[in-house]
Design a protein around this motif. Structure first.
Motif, PDB file in Angstrom:
ATOM      1  N   LEU A  82       0.842  -1.001  -0.061  1.00  0.00           N
ATOM      2  CA  LEU A  82      -0.014  -0.008  -0.247  1.00  0.00           C
ATOM      3  C   LEU A  82       0.996   1.327   0.036  1.00  0.00           C
ATOM      4  O   LEU A  82       1.983   1.221   0.573  1.00  0.00           O
ATOM      5  N   ARG A  83       0.449   2.268  -0.831  1.00  0.00           N
ATOM      6  CA  ARG A  83      -0.444   2.278  -1.499  1.00  0.00           C
ATOM      7  C   ARG A  83      -0.644   1.869  -3.103  1.00  0.00           C
ATOM      8  O   ARG A  83      -1.397   1.229  -3.675  1.00  0.00           O
ATOM      9  N   ALA A  84       0.454   2.310  -3.577  1.00  0.00           N
ATOM     10  CA  ALA A  84       0.699   2.381  -4.801  1.00  0.00           C
ATOM     11  C   ALA A  84       0.633   0.893  -5.498  1.00  0.00           C
ATOM     12  O   ALA A  84       0.078   0.703  -6.695  1.00  0.00           O
ATOM     13  N   GLY A  85       1.073  -0.360  -4.726  1.00  0.00           N
ATOM     14  CA  GLY A  85       0.932  -1.624  -5.126  1.00  0.00           C
ATOM     15  C   GLY A  85      -0.352  -2.012  -5.792  1.00  0.00           C
ATOM     16  O   GLY A  85      -0.681  -2.898  -6.452  1.00  0.00           O
ATOM     17  N   GLN A 107       4.728   3.072   4.854  1.00  0.00           N
ATOM     18  CA  GLN A 107       4.901   4.403   4.333  1.00  0.00           C
ATOM     19  C   GLN A 107       6.430   4.603   4.579  1.00  0.00           C
ATOM     20  O   GLN A 107       6.991   4.519   5.548  1.00  0.00           O
ATOM     21  N   ARG A 108       6.935   5.233   3.466  1.00  0.00           N
ATOM     22  CA  ARG A 108       8.386   5.795   3.631  1.00  0.00           C
ATOM     23  C   ARG A 108       8.509   7.104   4.199  1.00  0.00           C
ATOM     24  O   ARG A 108       7.864   7.994   3.881  1.00  0.00           O
ATOM     25  N   ASP A 109       9.288   7.124   5.375  1.00  0.00           N
ATOM     26  CA  ASP A 109       9.563   8.370   6.059  1.00  0.00           C
ATOM     27  C   ASP A 109      10.062   9.459   5.032  1.00  0.00           C
ATOM     28  O   ASP A 109      11.315   9.051   4.685  1.00  0.00           O
ATOM     29  N   LEU A 134       3.943  -6.972  -4.890  1.00  0.00           N
ATOM     30  CA  LEU A 134       3.380  -5.926  -5.986  1.00  0.00           C
ATOM     31  C   LEU A 134       3.890  -4.562  -5.436  1.00  0.00           C
ATOM     32  O   LEU A 134       3.123  -4.249  -4.734  1.00  0.00           O
ATOM     33  N   ASP A 135       4.694  -3.950  -6.117  1.00  0.00           N
ATOM     34  CA  ASP A 135       5.068  -2.465  -5.830  1.00  0.00           C
ATOM     35  C   ASP A 135       5.584  -1.703  -7.147  1.00  0.00           C
ATOM     36  O   ASP A 135       6.631  -2.288  -7.520  1.00  0.00           O
ATOM     37  N   PRO A 136       4.964  -0.725  -7.868  1.00  0.00           N
ATOM     38  CA  PRO A 136       5.502  -0.230  -8.814  1.00  0.00           C
ATOM     39  C   PRO A 136       6.965   0.409  -8.877  1.00  0.00           C
ATOM     40  O   PRO A 136       7.498   0.408  -9.867  1.00  0.00           O
ATOM     41  N   LEU A 138      10.703   0.332  -7.111  1.00  0.00           N
ATOM     42  CA  LEU A 138      11.825  -0.091  -6.440  1.00  0.00           C
ATOM     43  C   LEU A 138      12.980   1.174  -6.415  1.00  0.00           C
ATOM     44  O   LEU A 138      13.457   1.380  -7.309  1.00  0.00           O
ATOM     45  N   ALA A 139      12.994   2.055  -5.186  1.00  0.00           N
ATOM     46  CA  ALA A 139      14.078   3.313  -5.139  1.00  0.00           C
ATOM     47  C   ALA A 139      15.098   2.726  -4.268  1.00  0.00           C
ATOM     48  O   ALA A 139      16.023   2.146  -4.977  1.00  0.00           O
ATOM     49  N   THR A 140      15.011   3.074  -3.118  1.00  0.00           N
ATOM     50  CA  THR A 140      16.197   2.619  -2.151  1.00  0.00           C
ATOM     51  C   THR A 140      16.163   1.423  -2.077  1.00  0.00           C
ATOM     52  O   THR A 140      17.159   0.595  -1.444  1.00  0.00           O
ATOM     53  N   GLY A 141      15.043   0.745  -2.199  1.00  0.00           N
ATOM     54  CA  GLY A 141      14.820  -0.790  -1.731  1.00  0.00           C
ATOM     55  C   GLY A 141      14.296  -0.952  -0.482  1.00  0.00           C
ATOM     56  O   GLY A 141      14.017  -2.240  -0.147  1.00  0.00           O
ATOM     57  N   GLY A 142      14.221  -0.072   0.430  1.00  0.00           N
ATOM     58  CA  GLY A 142      13.991  -0.396   1.910  1.00  0.00           C
ATOM     59  C   GLY A 142      12.425  -0.851   1.988  1.00  0.00           C
ATOM     60  O   GLY A 142      12.518  -1.789   2.616  1.00  0.00           O
ATOM     61  N   SER A 143      11.594  -0.331   1.155  1.00  0.00           N
ATOM     62  CA  SER A 143      10.269  -0.919   1.287  1.00  0.00           C
ATOM     63  C   SER A 143      10.068  -2.359   0.753  1.00  0.00           C
ATOM     64  O   SER A 143       9.461  -3.028   1.521  1.00  0.00           O
ATOM     65  N   SER A 144      10.675  -2.600  -0.210  1.00  0.00           N
ATOM     66  CA  SER A 144      10.443  -4.099  -0.850  1.00  0.00           C
ATOM     67  C   SER A 144      11.150  -4.769  -0.073  1.00  0.00           C
ATOM     68  O   SER A 144      10.622  -6.112   0.354  1.00  0.00           O
TER      69      SER A 144
END
Ligand code: PRP
Ligand code: URA
Length: 213
Positions: A82-85, A107-109, A134-136, A138-144
């Motif tokens: 959530l949310r973008a996925g 939620q990314r701080d 599913l997550d559109p 992959l930036a720093t990779g912290g969330s995934s």
């Protein structure tokens, strides 16, 4: 195929995918068009990911006779972040309609760029399932990375990750934290900016999907 630098990353080389990434990148694309492009790319990703799913034999009665048929050998569980996925779920379900759907809220701080979890719900028996995160983005990779760690803690042994845009920094982190996880993506972008946004990227995927800009 994976590249030498990122052997776990499989990039879709589909012309329709390239066209729809351009729709997503365009700053003038509004939410409705953004969501439908995300859905179409997700379906293409789902086709690529499901290519090697195992099937088991069954029998099916046609109007004329009994014949051989197939079912998927494993339960498939989709887990949007959530949310973008959420925007990717419809496109995956169009291709894998029997999949179950869990949810992870992260939620990314904006300051630390570290993800904070606010929701977790997945179906029982993750251990025997094939899980697709599913997550559109992959930036720093912290969330995934955090999401995969959570899924593994709940018993998942067979995880894949589908994203739309990946940054090299995120792929590097995923390779270090979860070398066993294959990542399917629509595009490998250049780099992150100093606020952790992907360049050239498409901006904030959650805000563009839901019109909260
Ligand atoms: C976005 C995106 C990913 C995350 C990627 O979510 O959807 O989950 O950032 O960044 P990372 O790889 O650096 O962790 P965000 O935290 O902005 O939440 P939102 O989807 O609710 O907008
Ligand atoms: N999250 C987004 O939505 N976009 C980025 O570019 C980075 C993280």
């Amino acid at each position: 195929m994976g590249s030498r630098k990122f052997p776990n990353f499989i990039q879709l080389e589909h012309p329709l995918c390239k066209k729809d990434i351009t729709v997503l990148r365009d700053v003038n694309t509004q939410s409705e068009a953004f969501r439908s492009a995300v859905r179409r790319i997700s379906s293409l990703l789902a086709v690529a990911i499901s290519q090697n799913f195992k099937v088991k034999k069954t029998k099916v009665q046609t109007p004329l006779e009994l014949t051989a048929g197939y079912t998927l050998a494993q339960q498939i569980v989709l887990v949007p972040v959530l949310r973008a996925g959420l925007g990717m779920v419809g496109g995956f379900l169009d291709i894998i309609p029997d999949a179950k759907v869990g949810h992870i809220g992260l939620q990314r701080d904006e300051e630390t760029l570290k993800p904070k979890q606010y929701y977790y719900k997945t179906p029982k028996n993750l251990k025997a399932s094939k899980v697709i995160l599913l997550d559109p983005m992959l930036a720093t990779g912290g969330s995934s990375s955090q999401a995969i760690t959570d899924l593994k803690k709940r018993g998942s042994k067979d995880c894949m990750f589908a994203c739309i845009v990946a940054a090299p920094e995120g792929l590097q982190k995923m390779r270090k934290d979860h070398p066993d996880v294959k990542i399917f993506g629509a595009m490998l972008d250049r780099q992150l900016n100093d606020r952790g946004y992907i360049l050239p990227g498409l901006g904030d995927a959650g805000d563009r999907t839901f019109g909260t800009l």
